[in-house]
Scaffold this motif. Structure first.
Motif, PDB file in Angstrom:
ATOM      1  N   ILE A   1     -25.061  82.313  -6.053  1.00 25.72           N
ATOM      2  CA  ILE A   1     -25.333  81.494  -4.883  1.00 25.72           C
ATOM      3  C   ILE A   1     -26.228  80.313  -5.254  1.00 25.72           C
ATOM      4  O   ILE A   1     -27.221  80.478  -5.953  1.00 25.72           O
ATOM      5  CB  ILE A   1     -26.021  82.335  -3.785  1.00 25.72           C
ATOM      6  N   LEU A   2     -25.872  79.136  -4.740  1.00 19.67           N
ATOM      7  CA  LEU A   2     -26.678  77.935  -4.897  1.00 19.67           C
ATOM      8  C   LEU A   2     -27.116  77.463  -3.518  1.00 19.67           C
ATOM      9  O   LEU A   2     -26.295  77.329  -2.610  1.00 19.67           O
ATOM     10  CB  LEU A   2     -25.863  76.820  -5.572  1.00 19.67           C
ATOM     11  N   LEU A   3     -28.396  77.204  -3.366  1.00 20.83           N
ATOM     12  CA  LEU A   3     -28.949  76.551  -2.178  1.00 20.83           C
ATOM     13  C   LEU A   3     -29.537  75.236  -2.668  1.00 20.83           C
ATOM     14  O   LEU A   3     -30.491  75.223  -3.444  1.00 20.83           O
ATOM     15  CB  LEU A   3     -30.023  77.421  -1.519  1.00 20.83           C
ATOM     16  N   THR A   4     -28.934  74.140  -2.249  1.00 16.66           N
ATOM     17  CA  THR A   4     -29.365  72.831  -2.720  1.00 16.66           C
ATOM     18  C   THR A   4     -29.431  71.858  -1.543  1.00 16.66           C
ATOM     19  O   THR A   4     -28.787  72.072  -0.519  1.00 16.66           O
ATOM     20  CB  THR A   4     -28.429  72.305  -3.841  1.00 16.66           C
ATOM     21  N   TYR A   5     -30.218  70.826  -1.692  1.00 16.05           N
ATOM     22  CA  TYR A   5     -30.439  69.908  -0.576  1.00 16.05           C
ATOM     23  C   TYR A   5     -30.874  68.537  -1.084  1.00 16.05           C
ATOM     24  O   TYR A   5     -31.354  68.387  -2.207  1.00 16.05           O
ATOM     25  CB  TYR A   5     -31.516  70.452   0.374  1.00 16.05           C
ATOM     26  N   SER A   6     -30.701  67.553  -0.209  1.00 17.49           N
ATOM     27  CA  SER A   6     -31.238  66.216  -0.420  1.00 17.49           C
ATOM     28  C   SER A   6     -32.126  65.924   0.784  1.00 17.49           C
ATOM     29  O   SER A   6     -31.754  66.222   1.916  1.00 17.49           O
ATOM     30  CB  SER A   6     -30.098  65.205  -0.504  1.00 17.49           C
ATOM     31  N   SER A   7     -33.298  65.366   0.551  1.00 21.52           N
ATOM     32  CA  SER A   7     -34.222  65.110   1.655  1.00 21.52           C
ATOM     33  C   SER A   7     -34.963  63.808   1.411  1.00 21.52           C
ATOM     34  O   SER A   7     -35.493  63.598   0.324  1.00 21.52           O
ATOM     35  CB  SER A   7     -35.220  66.274   1.767  1.00 21.52           C
ATOM     36  N   LYS A   8     -34.989  62.957   2.421  1.00 17.74           N
ATOM     37  CA  LYS A   8     -35.691  61.679   2.299  1.00 17.74           C
ATOM     38  C   LYS A   8     -37.093  61.761   2.891  1.00 17.74           C
ATOM     39  O   LYS A   8     -38.055  61.292   2.296  1.00 17.74           O
ATOM     40  CB  LYS A   8     -34.893  60.577   2.997  1.00 17.74           C
ATOM     41  N   THR A   9     -37.228  62.365   4.061  1.00 15.33           N
ATOM     42  CA  THR A   9     -38.525  62.420   4.745  1.00 15.33           C
ATOM     43  C   THR A   9     -39.122  63.823   4.761  1.00 15.33           C
ATOM     44  O   THR A   9     -40.187  64.017   5.329  1.00 15.33           O
ATOM     45  CB  THR A   9     -38.390  61.926   6.197  1.00 15.33           C
TER      46      THR A   9
END
Length: 171
Positions: free
Chosen positions: A3-11
């Motif tokens: 399982i992969l939990l990945t994200y992109s976040s700016k703020t």
């Protein structure tokens, strides 16, 4: 099951949602920013989070999502607009379309604080511009600044807990 939990976040909004979801995933998983994510080919299940940019996942998340093929995928997002608005619905549909070559096991979207630089730019726009500041928009921005909150985190965890149960993965 890998399982992969990945994200992109700016703020920081999407990162907070990812951190909440992390609590319900079985111990054996990989957690990272999308910019540092390994090849999607290494995983059976991929949960990917993004911030909405013009009704689409942000560039980093979009590029990664386009590489995912034949996997079980969960998507989660944050945006400044109301999640149940036409813009929110369009944003999630666009994300679903990007990963349509996969089995979508769950999705979640919530409001999040808008980048202050963006708000300042909106303030400089002429009144006839679609993104020009209005009283209604200022109200929405103030409401957005209170998200994501505990209620949002609980909803996200619930959605993905159900997704894992449907996969017969103990959470």
């Amino acid at each position: 099951m890998k399982i992969l939990l990945t994200y992109s976040s700016k703020t920081g909004n999407t990162e907070k949602v990812a951190e909440a979801i992390k609590d319900i995933i079985p111990e054996d998983f990989h957690f990272c920013k999308v910019q540092d994510a390994p090849s999607p080919e290494e995983f059976d299940v991929i949960l990917i989070g993004f911030w909405v940019d013009r009704a689409m996942p942000d560039r980093d998340a979009l590029e990664y999502m386009q590489k995912i093929k034949g996997k079980k995928v969960g998507i989660f997002a944050t945006l400044g607009a109301y999640p149940d608005s036409p813009h929110g619905r369009e944003s999630m549909q666009n994300a679903r379309d990007i990963v349509k070559e996969n089995e979508i096991i769950g999705d979640f979207i919530c409001q999040g604080k808008i980048d202050e630089k963006l708000v300042e730019m909106f303030k400089s726009l002429p009144d006839n511009h679609p993104h020009a500041i209005t009283e209604e928009k200022l109200k929405r921005y103030e409401i957005a600044s209170r998200h994501p909150n505990e209620e949002d985190f609980e909803r996200a965890k619930h959605i993905f807990k159900l997704a894992f149960k449907s996969l017969a993965v103990e959470v």
